[in-house]
Write a protein that holds these residues in place. Structure first.
Motif, mmCIF file in Angstrom:
data_model
loop_
_atom_site.group_PDB
_atom_site.id
_atom_site.type_symbol
_atom_site.label_atom_id
_atom_site.label_comp_id
_atom_site.label_asym_id
_atom_site.label_seq_id
_atom_site.Cartn_x
_atom_site.Cartn_y
_atom_site.Cartn_z
ATOM 1 N N ILE A 1 29.499 -3.202 -15.772
ATOM 2 C CA ILE A 1 29.204 -3.042 -14.350
ATOM 3 C C ILE A 1 27.900 -3.743 -13.962
ATOM 4 N N THR A 2 26.862 -3.572 -14.763
ATOM 5 C CA THR A 2 25.581 -4.193 -14.414
ATOM 6 C C THR A 2 25.656 -5.714 -14.509
ATOM 7 N N ALA A 3 26.481 -6.240 -15.429
ATOM 8 C CA ALA A 3 26.656 -7.691 -15.515
ATOM 9 C C ALA A 3 27.328 -8.222 -14.250
ATOM 10 N N GLY A 4 28.340 -7.486 -13.767
ATOM 11 C CA GLY A 4 28.997 -7.891 -12.530
ATOM 12 C C GLY A 4 28.051 -7.844 -11.347
ATOM 13 N N ILE B 1 22.172 4.944 -12.368
ATOM 14 C CA ILE B 1 21.824 3.528 -12.174
ATOM 15 C C ILE B 1 22.107 3.169 -10.722
ATOM 16 N N SER B 2 22.989 2.221 -10.467
ATOM 17 C CA SER B 2 23.253 1.826 -9.077
ATOM 18 C C SER B 2 24.741 1.909 -8.791
ATOM 19 N N PRO B 3 25.178 2.932 -8.026
ATOM 20 C CA PRO B 3 26.606 3.074 -7.752
ATOM 21 C C PRO B 3 27.115 2.200 -6.615
ATOM 22 N N GLU B 4 26.233 1.454 -5.954
ATOM 23 C CA GLU B 4 26.651 0.660 -4.796
ATOM 24 C C GLU B 4 27.706 -0.367 -5.186
ATOM 25 N N GLY B 5 28.822 -0.340 -4.461
ATOM 26 C CA GLY B 5 29.901 -1.286 -4.719
ATOM 27 C C GLY B 5 30.792 -0.909 -5.876
ATOM 28 N N VAL B 6 30.575 0.269 -6.487
ATOM 29 C CA VAL B 6 31.344 0.687 -7.659
ATOM 30 C C VAL B 6 32.246 1.858 -7.281
ATOM 31 N N SER B 7 33.485 1.794 -7.751
ATOM 32 C CA SER B 7 34.437 2.876 -7.485
ATOM 33 C C SER B 7 35.405 2.985 -8.656
ATOM 34 N N ARG C 1 38.156 12.804 -18.062
ATOM 35 C CA ARG C 1 36.858 13.149 -18.651
ATOM 36 C C ARG C 1 35.934 11.940 -18.696
ATOM 37 N N GLU C 2 36.484 10.791 -19.078
ATOM 38 C CA GLU C 2 35.669 9.583 -19.153
ATOM 39 C C GLU C 2 35.172 9.156 -17.780
ATOM 40 N N GLN C 3 35.979 9.396 -16.742
ATOM 41 C CA GLN C 3 35.534 9.080 -15.385
ATOM 42 C C GLN C 3 34.354 9.953 -14.971
ATOM 43 N N ILE C 4 34.384 11.210 -15.378
ATOM 44 C CA ILE C 4 33.271 12.114 -15.062
ATOM 45 C C ILE C 4 31.993 11.622 -15.734
ATOM 46 N N LEU C 5 32.087 11.249 -17.002
ATOM 47 C CA LEU C 5 30.915 10.732 -17.713
ATOM 48 C C LEU C 5 30.431 9.436 -17.076
ATOM 49 N N ALA C 6 31.387 8.568 -16.701
ATOM 50 C CA ALA C 6 31.018 7.296 -16.075
ATOM 51 C C ALA C 6 30.307 7.533 -14.749
ATOM 52 N N GLN C 7 30.797 8.510 -13.973
ATOM 53 C CA GLN C 7 30.164 8.803 -12.689
ATOM 54 C C GLN C 7 28.739 9.304 -12.879
ATOM 55 N N ARG C 8 28.518 10.097 -13.906
ATOM 56 C CA ARG C 8 27.160 10.571 -14.198
ATOM 57 C C ARG C 8 26.245 9.400 -14.537
ATOM 58 N N MET D 1 14.729 3.796 -15.721
ATOM 59 C CA MET D 1 14.721 4.442 -17.022
ATOM 60 C C MET D 1 15.499 3.593 -18.022
ATOM 61 N N ASP D 2 15.111 3.647 -19.283
ATOM 62 C CA ASP D 2 15.745 2.864 -20.320
ATOM 63 C C ASP D 2 17.225 3.221 -20.464
ATOM 64 N N LYS D 3 18.048 2.195 -20.654
ATOM 65 C CA LYS D 3 19.497 2.364 -20.771
ATOM 66 C C LYS D 3 19.869 3.382 -21.844
ATOM 67 N N GLN D 4 19.295 3.272 -23.015
ATOM 68 C CA GLN D 4 19.654 4.151 -24.123
ATOM 69 C C GLN D 4 19.267 5.594 -23.851
ATOM 70 N N ILE D 5 18.153 5.792 -23.169
ATOM 71 C CA ILE D 5 17.711 7.151 -22.840
ATOM 72 C C ILE D 5 18.688 7.786 -21.854
#
Length: 265
Positions: free
Chosen positions: A27-30, A57-63, A45-52, A1-5
């Protein structure tokens, strides 16, 4: 899905959209280059939004990492699979560095003093993680890239002279969180009832704080007084502090719900 959407479906404000775009790009650049990448420190709050966002996208390797297991402010970090994640995060290459400000026994400084002194060096709040104040020193977390600057320039907090040094993350001293335990019974598990009990106020005042947008439940703004809370939930009210629903013990003989709250001091 498109990033902006994706971002538009998660963000609640224009500021959220800007933040999520930065997180996405970092994250995607890394991941694309297969190198470590991290954001600045994020609030709860920002962590909750980031987790969503990560879930879309792809949470693999991200924490999320804040220097200690109990940290409130954390960076979102991508660690390539050729690293052992925990070893990397606690190594000298970690995106998070720990600094210790030692103070004289004649000086008494609190969290606000240190926060003001550090930000007074011209750095932004998102560069700074949690701050842990002890009797004769203060340990705090910063983005590693900012550590050399602070080590060179942060020599005073207010009028107090300090000695600043870098320490290993394993040497951080986290003071015991002081709490007031409140045992009570409530007619229901509505947010306004729990707030009235924990902050020792009338339900009408609690309802006013909630409707005025001054209350958060698990780091997210809530404006409905009848929102039901659960065991483990964290409630904060502007100007009053924060508490946790430690236990929900069930119904009493009179049909009320017995609860145990922990109000942070």
């Amino acid at each position: 899905m498109d990033k902006q959407i994706i971002i538009a479906s998660i963000a609640e404000t224009s500021e959220d959209q800007m933040l999520l775009a930065k997180i996405h790009d970092k994250i995607t650049a890394g991941q694309r280059r297969n190198i470590p990448a991290n954001t600045s420190f994020l609030t709860g709050r920002e962590q909750i939004l980031a987790q969503r966002l990560l879930d879309r996208i792809s949470p693999e390797g991200v924490s999320f990492f804040g220097g200690t297991d109990s940290a409130e402010r954390k960076v979102c970090v991508y660690v390539p699979e050729y690293y052992e994640a925990r070893d990397y995060l606690y190594s000298p290459e970690s995106p998070v560095a720990a600094l210790r400000a030692s103070i004289s026994s004649y000086d008494t400084l609190n969290h606000r003093d240190f926060l003001g002194g550090i930000l007074g060096q011209g750095i932004k709040r998102e560069i700074l993680g949690d701050i842990f104040v002890s009797e004769d020193h203060c340990d705090f977390l910063v983005l590693r890239e900012m550590a050399p600057y602070l080590l060179q320039h942060l020599t005073n907090v207010g009028r107090a002279r300090i000695q600043l040094s870098e320490i290993a993350l394993s040497e951080l001293e986290v003071p015991q969180q002081r709490v007031k335990v409140i045992r009570d019974t409530v007619a229901s598990l509505r947010l306004d009832s729990i707030m009235a009990s924990g902050f020792q106020m009338g339900r009408s005042k609690a309802q006013g704080l909630i409707s005025a947008g001054k209350t958060e439940l698990n780091h997210l703004l809530v404006t409905k007084a009848d929102k039901e809370v659960s065991e483990g939930d964290v409630i904060s009210a502007r100007g009053l502090g924060k508490m946790r629903v430690a236990e929900i013990l069930g119904l009493t003989k009179k049909g009320r719900t017995a609860i145990v709250l922990e109000r942070y001091l």
